[in-house]
Design an enzyme around this catalytic site. Structure first.
Site, PDB file in Angstrom:
ATOM      1  N   ARG A 186      47.087  95.776 101.883  1.00  0.00           N
ATOM      2  CA  ARG A 186      48.074  94.822 101.385  1.00  0.00           C
ATOM      3  C   ARG A 186      48.340  93.804 102.498  1.00  0.00           C
ATOM      4  O   ARG A 186      48.165  94.097 103.681  1.00  0.00           O
ATOM      5  CB  ARG A 186      49.380  95.514 101.019  1.00  0.00           C
ATOM      6  CG  ARG A 186      49.269  96.549  99.906  1.00  0.00           C
ATOM      7  CD  ARG A 186      50.636  97.201  99.662  1.00  0.00           C
ATOM      8  NE  ARG A 186      50.610  98.145  98.558  1.00  0.00           N
ATOM      9  CZ  ARG A 186      50.429  99.462  98.687  1.00  0.00           C
ATOM     10  NH1 ARG A 186      50.248  99.991  99.904  1.00  0.00           N
ATOM     11  NH2 ARG A 186      50.427 100.254  97.633  1.00  0.00           N
ATOM     12  N   LYS A 243      53.969 100.729 101.293  1.00  0.00           N
ATOM     13  CA  LYS A 243      55.220 100.606 100.546  1.00  0.00           C
ATOM     14  C   LYS A 243      56.099 101.832 100.792  1.00  0.00           C
ATOM     15  O   LYS A 243      55.617 102.952 100.888  1.00  0.00           O
ATOM     16  CB  LYS A 243      54.920 100.469  99.055  1.00  0.00           C
ATOM     17  CG  LYS A 243      54.416  99.080  98.664  1.00  0.00           C
ATOM     18  CD  LYS A 243      54.302  98.941  97.166  1.00  0.00           C
ATOM     19  CE  LYS A 243      53.893  97.534  96.768  1.00  0.00           C
ATOM     20  NZ  LYS A 243      53.779  97.376  95.310  1.00  0.00           N
ATOM     21  N   HIS A 277      45.743  89.006  98.266  1.00  0.00           N
ATOM     22  CA  HIS A 277      45.761  89.997  97.197  1.00  0.00           C
ATOM     23  C   HIS A 277      44.427  90.023  96.456  1.00  0.00           C
ATOM     24  O   HIS A 277      43.970  91.084  96.003  1.00  0.00           O
ATOM     25  CB  HIS A 277      46.904  89.715  96.225  1.00  0.00           C
ATOM     26  CG  HIS A 277      47.138  90.804  95.232  1.00  0.00           C
ATOM     27  ND1 HIS A 277      47.349  92.117  95.602  1.00  0.00           N
ATOM     28  CD2 HIS A 277      47.178  90.792  93.879  1.00  0.00           C
ATOM     29  CE1 HIS A 277      47.517  92.862  94.526  1.00  0.00           C
ATOM     30  NE2 HIS A 277      47.408  92.079  93.465  1.00  0.00           N
ATOM     31  N   ARG A 282      42.075  92.204  98.402  1.00  0.00           N
ATOM     32  CA  ARG A 282      42.379  93.630  98.181  1.00  0.00           C
ATOM     33  C   ARG A 282      41.871  94.057  96.804  1.00  0.00           C
ATOM     34  O   ARG A 282      41.299  95.145  96.646  1.00  0.00           O
ATOM     35  CB  ARG A 282      43.894  93.847  98.298  1.00  0.00           C
ATOM     36  CG  ARG A 282      44.376  95.256  97.907  1.00  0.00           C
ATOM     37  CD  ARG A 282      45.850  95.380  98.255  1.00  0.00           C
ATOM     38  NE  ARG A 282      46.551  96.409  97.515  1.00  0.00           N
ATOM     39  CZ  ARG A 282      46.625  97.691  97.867  1.00  0.00           C
ATOM     40  NH1 ARG A 282      45.997  98.120  98.956  1.00  0.00           N
ATOM     41  NH2 ARG A 282      47.311  98.556  97.143  1.00  0.00           N
ATOM     42  N   HIS A 327      48.022 104.217  96.687  1.00  0.00           N
ATOM     43  CA  HIS A 327      48.781 104.341  95.443  1.00  0.00           C
ATOM     44  C   HIS A 327      49.260 105.775  95.275  1.00  0.00           C
ATOM     45  O   HIS A 327      48.478 106.717  95.419  1.00  0.00           O
ATOM     46  CB  HIS A 327      47.910 103.971  94.241  1.00  0.00           C
ATOM     47  CG  HIS A 327      47.623 102.513  94.133  1.00  0.00           C
ATOM     48  ND1 HIS A 327      46.569 102.008  93.404  1.00  0.00           N
ATOM     49  CD2 HIS A 327      48.254 101.423  94.669  1.00  0.00           C
ATOM     50  CE1 HIS A 327      46.557 100.702  93.491  1.00  0.00           C
ATOM     51  NE2 HIS A 327      47.573 100.317  94.246  1.00  0.00           N
ATOM     52  N   TYR A 350      45.468  98.505  88.164  1.00  0.00           N
ATOM     53  CA  TYR A 350      45.149  97.516  89.182  1.00  0.00           C
ATOM     54  C   TYR A 350      43.695  97.083  89.104  1.00  0.00           C
ATOM     55  O   TYR A 350      43.365  95.934  89.342  1.00  0.00           O
ATOM     56  CB  TYR A 350      45.427  98.145  90.549  1.00  0.00           C
ATOM     57  CG  TYR A 350      45.385  97.215  91.719  1.00  0.00           C
ATOM     58  CD1 TYR A 350      44.212  96.985  92.414  1.00  0.00           C
ATOM     59  CD2 TYR A 350      46.542  96.573  92.148  1.00  0.00           C
ATOM     60  CE1 TYR A 350      44.192  96.141  93.509  1.00  0.00           C
ATOM     61  CE2 TYR A 350      46.526  95.734  93.241  1.00  0.00           C
ATOM     62  CZ  TYR A 350      45.343  95.525  93.923  1.00  0.00           C
ATOM     63  OH  TYR A 350      45.322  94.681  95.004  1.00  0.00           O
TER      64      TYR A 350
END
Length: 309
Positions: free
Chosen positions: A154, A178, A247, A250, A273, A282
Site C-alpha cells: 500500500r 492497516k 494503488h 499494487r 488482507h 480486490y
C-alpha cells in the site's frame, strides 16, 4: 394495453404527498418528478403483491421492493434513491397520523461497490519501469515503483518504511499495515536491486536524523502526494496510455500473482488482507473457482474426510 391503475387509497396518499412537496417543501419540478417516478413504480410493485393500503406496509414489503430492483439489474445507487423516496413518503404519512412508524427506515440499500482500478498488464509495467535515467531522483522513483509492484505494498506502507526495516540477508521488509498491524513481506530481484541503488544515493538528500527509506528533495520522509505525483509523471514520460498510480501498481501485483499462481491464500498474505473475501473482491477474479481449487488441493483444507486417507 393501458397502464396499471393504483388502488385509490394508495393513489390518494401519493397525490397528497406530491402536493406537500410542491407547496410546503418548495422542491424543484425535476426533484418532484423524480419522487413521483420512484414512488409510483414502487406503489405498482406493492399493488401487484397484494397491497391495498399503506398501513399494511412493513419492512418485509420494503425489502421485497428492493429485491425486485436488484433482480431487474438496478444499480445500488438507484435502489438507494428509491428507498430514500419511500422513507420520505412514509415520514409524511407519520406526520399526517396515517402511520405510526416508518417501515423503510430499517431497510438498507445494497452496498455500492467501489470501482476497482484497472491493472497495468505485464508489458505496460515493463514499459513503466524502463527508467534508465542516472539522476538520483529517477533512481529513487524507480526503486519506489519496483518495490510497490514487486511487494504489492500500500502507499502508506511504502512511505512509512524506515531504512532499519529492510533486511537484505533474508530478503524481507517489515511494514506496518492497516490497523497498525505489522507484517513481513518478501522482496527480491529488481525491487531489491533498485532499493540498493537508491540507498547508495539516499545520503545526497536525507537529513542526518531522518530514518525514512524514501525521502524528498527537502531531506525528509516523502509524502503520499509526492509519490502519487511522481508516479503519474512517470506514466506520462514512459508513454503509457493509462494513468499510473500507487494503488494501480499494487492492484497489478495482486492480479499478476493470481494469474500466475492461482494461489489465493498466498496472495491474501502478501497483500495483508485479514479476510480472503477482500482479496477476491480486490482482484476481481472468480473466487469460487479459486477457493474450490484450494480446497481440493490442500491436504488440510478438508473439514471432514476419511481418517485413513
Amino acid at each position: 394495453m393501458s397502464d396499471p391503475i393504483l388502488p385509490s387509497r394508495l393513489a390518494k396518499s401519493l397525490q397528497r404527498f406530491y402536493e406537500y412537496l410542491r407547496s410546503e417543501k418548495g422542491l424543484s419540478l425535476h426533484t418532484q418528478r423524480n419522487y413521483r417516478q420512484q414512488l409510483e413504480t414502487m406503489a405498482l410493485h406493492l399493488s401487484e403483491m397484494g397491497l391495498k393500503d399503506w398501513s399494511q406496509v412493513d419492512a418485509g414489503w420494503v425489502r421485497q421492493v428492493a429485491s425486485k430492483g436488484m433482480r431487474e439489474g438496478m444499480k445500488a445507487s438507484s435502489i438507494a434513491t428509491r428507498l430514500s423516496s419511500l422513507r420520505s413518503f412514509f415520514d409524511f404519512l407519520i406526520l399526517r397520523g396515517e402511520l405510526t412508524a416508518n417501515p423503510a427506515k430499517g431497510v438498507s440499500a445494497p452496498r455500492k461497490q467501489r470501482p476497482l482500478p484497472k491493472n497495468l498488464d505485464v508489458d505496460e509495467v515493463s514499459q513503466l519501469l524502463e527508467v534508465n535515467e542516472e539522476d538520483s531522483l529517477a533512481v529513487r522513483d524507480r526503486a519506489m515503483m519496483e518495490l510497490m509492484y514487486g511487494a504489492g505494498l500500500r502507499l502508506a506502507e511504502m512511505v512509512s518504511i524506515d531504512v532499519k526495516h529492510i533486511h537484505f540477508s533474508s530478503g524481507e521488509i517489515r511494514v506496518i499495515g492497516k490497523g497498525d498491524k505489522e507484517r513481513k513481506v518478501p522482496f527480491s530481484g529488481l525491487a531489491l536491486e533498485w532499493v540498493k541503488k537508491w540507498l547508495k544515493r539516499r545520503s545526497e538528500f536525507a537529513k542526518p536524523s531522518e530514518s525514512a527509506l524514501f525521502v524528498s528533495k527537502l531531506g525528509t520522509r516523502i509524502s503520499h502526494r509526492s509519490v502519487q505525483k511522481r508516479m503519474s509523471e512517470w506514466g506520462q514520460k514512459q508513454s503509457l496510455a493509462s494513468h499510473v498510480s500507487p494503488h494501480k501498481l499494487r492492484h497489478s501485483f495482486a492480479t499478476h500473482m493470481l494469474e500466475s499462481s492461482n494461489n489465493l491464500r498466498a496472495v491474501q498474505e502478501l497483500l495483508g488482507h485479514e479476510n480472503i473475501s477482500t482479496t477476491q473482491i480486490y482482484t476481481h477474479l472468480d473466487f469460487q473457482h479459486l477457493a474450490q481449487a484450494y480446497d481440493q488441493a490442500h491436504p488440510r483444507a478438508h473439514k471432514k474426510g476419511n481418517k485413513n486417507s
